[in-house]
Design a protein around this motif. Sequence first.
Motif, PDB file in Angstrom:
ATOM      1  N   GLU A  30      -1.477  -2.799 -10.630  1.00 28.79           N
ATOM      2  CA  GLU A  30      -0.362  -3.466 -10.295  1.00 28.79           C
ATOM      3  C   GLU A  30      -0.612  -4.687  -9.791  1.00 28.79           C
ATOM      4  N   LEU A  31      -0.140  -5.810  -9.878  1.00 31.91           N
ATOM      5  CA  LEU A  31      -0.411  -6.903  -9.310  1.00 31.91           C
ATOM      6  C   LEU A  31       0.465  -7.285  -7.759  1.00 31.91           C
ATOM      7  N   GLU A  32      -0.421  -7.398  -6.880  1.00 32.48           N
ATOM      8  CA  GLU A  32       0.286  -7.597  -5.545  1.00 32.48           C
ATOM      9  C   GLU A  32      -0.208  -8.718  -4.905  1.00 32.48           C
ATOM     10  N   THR A  33       0.207  -9.984  -5.317  1.00 30.00           N
ATOM     11  CA  THR A  33      -0.082 -11.325  -5.321  1.00 30.00           C
ATOM     12  C   THR A  33       1.086 -12.142  -4.493  1.00 30.00           C
ATOM     13  N   PRO A  34       1.412 -11.832  -3.245  1.00 26.81           N
ATOM     14  CA  PRO A  34       2.351 -12.747  -2.451  1.00 26.81           C
ATOM     15  C   PRO A  34       1.871 -14.030  -1.783  1.00 26.81           C
ATOM     16  N   VAL A  35       1.532 -14.936  -2.741  1.00 27.27           N
ATOM     17  CA  VAL A  35       0.774 -16.126  -2.504  1.00 27.27           C
ATOM     18  C   VAL A  35       1.988 -16.981  -1.635  1.00 27.27           C
ATOM     19  N   VAL A  36       1.237 -17.161  -0.497  1.00 24.06           N
ATOM     20  CA  VAL A  36       2.155 -17.767   0.518  1.00 24.06           C
ATOM     21  C   VAL A  36       2.830 -19.325   0.011  1.00 24.06           C
ATOM     22  N   ALA A  37       1.690 -20.076  -0.360  1.00 24.74           N
ATOM     23  CA  ALA A  37       2.109 -21.490  -1.258  1.00 24.74           C
ATOM     24  C   ALA A  37       3.254 -21.610  -2.037  1.00 24.74           C
ATOM     25  N   ASP A  38       3.402 -20.289  -2.564  1.00 19.89           N
ATOM     26  CA  ASP A  38       4.688 -20.170  -3.768  1.00 19.89           C
ATOM     27  C   ASP A  38       5.887 -19.572  -3.205  1.00 19.89           C
ATOM     28  N   ALA A  67      -3.348  19.367  -1.249  1.00 21.87           N
ATOM     29  CA  ALA A  67      -2.158  19.093  -2.107  1.00 21.87           C
ATOM     30  C   ALA A  67      -3.111  18.697  -3.381  1.00 21.87           C
ATOM     31  N   GLY A  68      -2.634  19.201  -4.640  1.00 22.62           N
ATOM     32  CA  GLY A  68      -3.161  18.860  -5.809  1.00 22.62           C
ATOM     33  C   GLY A  68      -2.458  17.738  -6.523  1.00 22.62           C
ATOM     34  N   ASN A  69      -1.317  17.088  -6.118  1.00 23.22           N
ATOM     35  CA  ASN A  69      -0.755  16.121  -6.694  1.00 23.22           C
ATOM     36  C   ASN A  69      -0.904  14.878  -5.803  1.00 23.22           C
ATOM     37  N   VAL A  70      -1.596  14.604  -5.063  1.00 26.10           N
ATOM     38  CA  VAL A  70      -1.919  13.623  -4.219  1.00 26.10           C
ATOM     39  C   VAL A  70      -3.275  13.142  -4.613  1.00 26.10           C
ATOM     40  N   GLY A  71      -3.231  11.573  -4.855  1.00 28.64           N
ATOM     41  CA  GLY A  71      -4.482  10.803  -5.196  1.00 28.64           C
ATOM     42  C   GLY A  71      -4.672   9.633  -4.460  1.00 28.64           C
ATOM     43  N   LEU A  72      -5.510   8.840  -4.810  1.00 24.84           N
ATOM     44  CA  LEU A  72      -5.916   7.595  -4.041  1.00 24.84           C
ATOM     45  C   LEU A  72      -4.892   6.279  -4.500  1.00 24.84           C
ATOM     46  N   LEU A  73      -4.501   5.607  -3.670  1.00 25.91           N
ATOM     47  CA  LEU A  73      -4.169   4.013  -4.336  1.00 25.91           C
ATOM     48  C   LEU A  73      -5.164   3.203  -3.660  1.00 25.91           C
ATOM     49  N   ILE A  74      -5.743   2.417  -4.439  1.00 28.92           N
ATOM     50  CA  ILE A  74      -6.888   1.417  -4.193  1.00 28.92           C
ATOM     51  C   ILE A  74      -6.410   0.251  -4.294  1.00 28.92           C
ATOM     52  N   ASP A  75      -6.298  -0.720  -3.064  1.00 26.79           N
ATOM     53  CA  ASP A  75      -6.034  -1.944  -3.134  1.00 26.79           C
ATOM     54  C   ASP A  75      -6.910  -2.800  -2.998  1.00 26.79           C
ATOM     55  N   SER A  76      -7.242  -3.856  -3.815  1.00 29.91           N
ATOM     56  CA  SER A  76      -8.530  -4.449  -3.972  1.00 29.91           C
ATOM     57  C   SER A  76      -8.823  -5.168  -2.653  1.00 29.91           C
ATOM     58  N   LEU A  77      -7.912  -5.785  -1.929  1.00 26.66           N
ATOM     59  CA  LEU A  77      -8.102  -6.482  -0.600  1.00 26.66           C
ATOM     60  C   LEU A  77      -8.521  -5.333   0.417  1.00 26.66           C
ATOM     61  N   HIS A  78      -7.970  -4.195   0.640  1.00 30.87           N
ATOM     62  CA  HIS A  78      -8.216  -3.411   1.698  1.00 30.87           C
ATOM     63  C   HIS A  78      -9.337  -2.821   1.210  1.00 30.87           C
ATOM     64  N   LEU A  79      -9.748  -2.357  -0.216  1.00 33.80           N
ATOM     65  CA  LEU A  79     -11.055  -1.928  -0.402  1.00 33.80           C
ATOM     66  C   LEU A  79     -12.267  -2.704   0.080  1.00 33.80           C
ATOM     67  N   ALA A  80     -12.131  -3.896  -0.184  1.00 36.75           N
ATOM     68  CA  ALA A  80     -13.016  -5.015   0.255  1.00 36.75           C
ATOM     69  C   ALA A  80     -13.473  -4.932   1.837  1.00 36.75           C
ATOM     70  N   ARG A  81     -12.077  -5.042   2.592  1.00 43.56           N
ATOM     71  CA  ARG A  81     -12.190  -5.207   3.750  1.00 43.56           C
ATOM     72  C   ARG A  81     -12.942  -3.664   4.436  1.00 43.56           C
ATOM     73  N   LEU A  95      -4.153  -4.873  -7.372  1.00 45.80           N
ATOM     74  CA  LEU A  95      -5.087  -6.126  -7.390  1.00 45.80           C
ATOM     75  C   LEU A  95      -4.353  -7.413  -6.828  1.00 45.80           C
ATOM     76  N   CYS A  96      -5.367  -8.094  -6.214  1.00 54.37           N
ATOM     77  CA  CYS A  96      -4.961  -9.402  -5.535  1.00 54.37           C
ATOM     78  C   CYS A  96      -6.428 -10.136  -5.463  1.00 54.37           C
ATOM     79  N   ASP A  97      -6.691 -11.257  -5.221  1.00 60.72           N
ATOM     80  CA  ASP A  97      -7.666 -11.735  -5.133  1.00 60.72           C
ATOM     81  C   ASP A  97      -7.759 -12.346  -3.349  1.00 60.72           C
ATOM     82  N   ALA A  98      -8.815 -12.825  -2.622  1.00 60.54           N
ATOM     83  CA  ALA A  98      -8.910 -13.287  -1.587  1.00 60.54           C
ATOM     84  C   ALA A  98     -10.279 -13.782  -1.113  1.00 60.54           C
TER      85      ALA A  98
END
Length: 280
Positions: A247-255, A167-181, A202-205
């Motif tokens: 895209e920001l993906e930051t479901p911070v539990v404290a909030d 498939a030529g119209n399929v690419g990568l989704l890079i999530d910063s947390l999954h990338l690191a882990r 992007l999120c931090d961890a």
Amino acid sequence: MSAPEESRRRPTRALTLGFLSLGAQAAPLEVLDAAAQAGFGAAGLRISGRQPGDPWPGPGAAGDGFEQIRARAEALSVRISSICGYYLSAQTTPAHLLANVEAARRLGAPLIAQGCFEPDLARVADLLRGYAQAAAQAGVRIALEFMPMSSLRNIGEAQRVIAQSGAGNVGLLIDSLHLARSGAGAAEVRALDPACIFLTQLCDATARLDPSTSLLDEAMAGRMYLGDGGLDLAALVAALPAGAEIELETPVVADAALPGPQRARRAAQKAQAFFNTHFD
């Protein structure tokens, strides 16, 4: 300051609010309203449950539900950058994947963010082949996400199944947390063909996974706002193409108890501080 660094500085209007920033069950209209109130230019929406039969807060495919969502986005001047629908899994059929495509078409979304929990990767490649053809006919691309706890654990596994699908119209989704882990980082992203990176979340961890926490639990409850953790997010952003969709993906539990717009504003403020610090 180099020109590449300068080009990567982002105002909130140039960022996307991911639905997960408001919680796993955030409904599309809620996400759009929060994005608009916080100054985001785009939003990524989940439009169905993860597995067939899972309940999901409407409006949905029935009647003019998707058209209602699209109209709200247009009224708020918030672009729908991507949607998430059914995962690739043992329960998923081609009809479910076609429903993802139809949702994207009706919503005017150019991209489907696609998770994969089907262990039979030959079946994944086969499903992806027909899925991508239908998406291409609708003018839609598919961003395949690798996650260490999923069937596609790293960049290489995602790339191989894409290659097998042809498939030529399929690419990568890079999530910063999954990338690191997954054991990778900015160097591996920099080595990719920029054209294959369709979406970056992007999120931090914490720099390392807490031994008492599972990868799944961390992904849902261990994410932090940009700049609050130990991931090298600045290096990752610098490794991305200058015009990358972020895209920001930051479901911070404290909030978690805060209203959606307030959570979105906090995510925006933290992101703006991060970009100002590292790319000013």
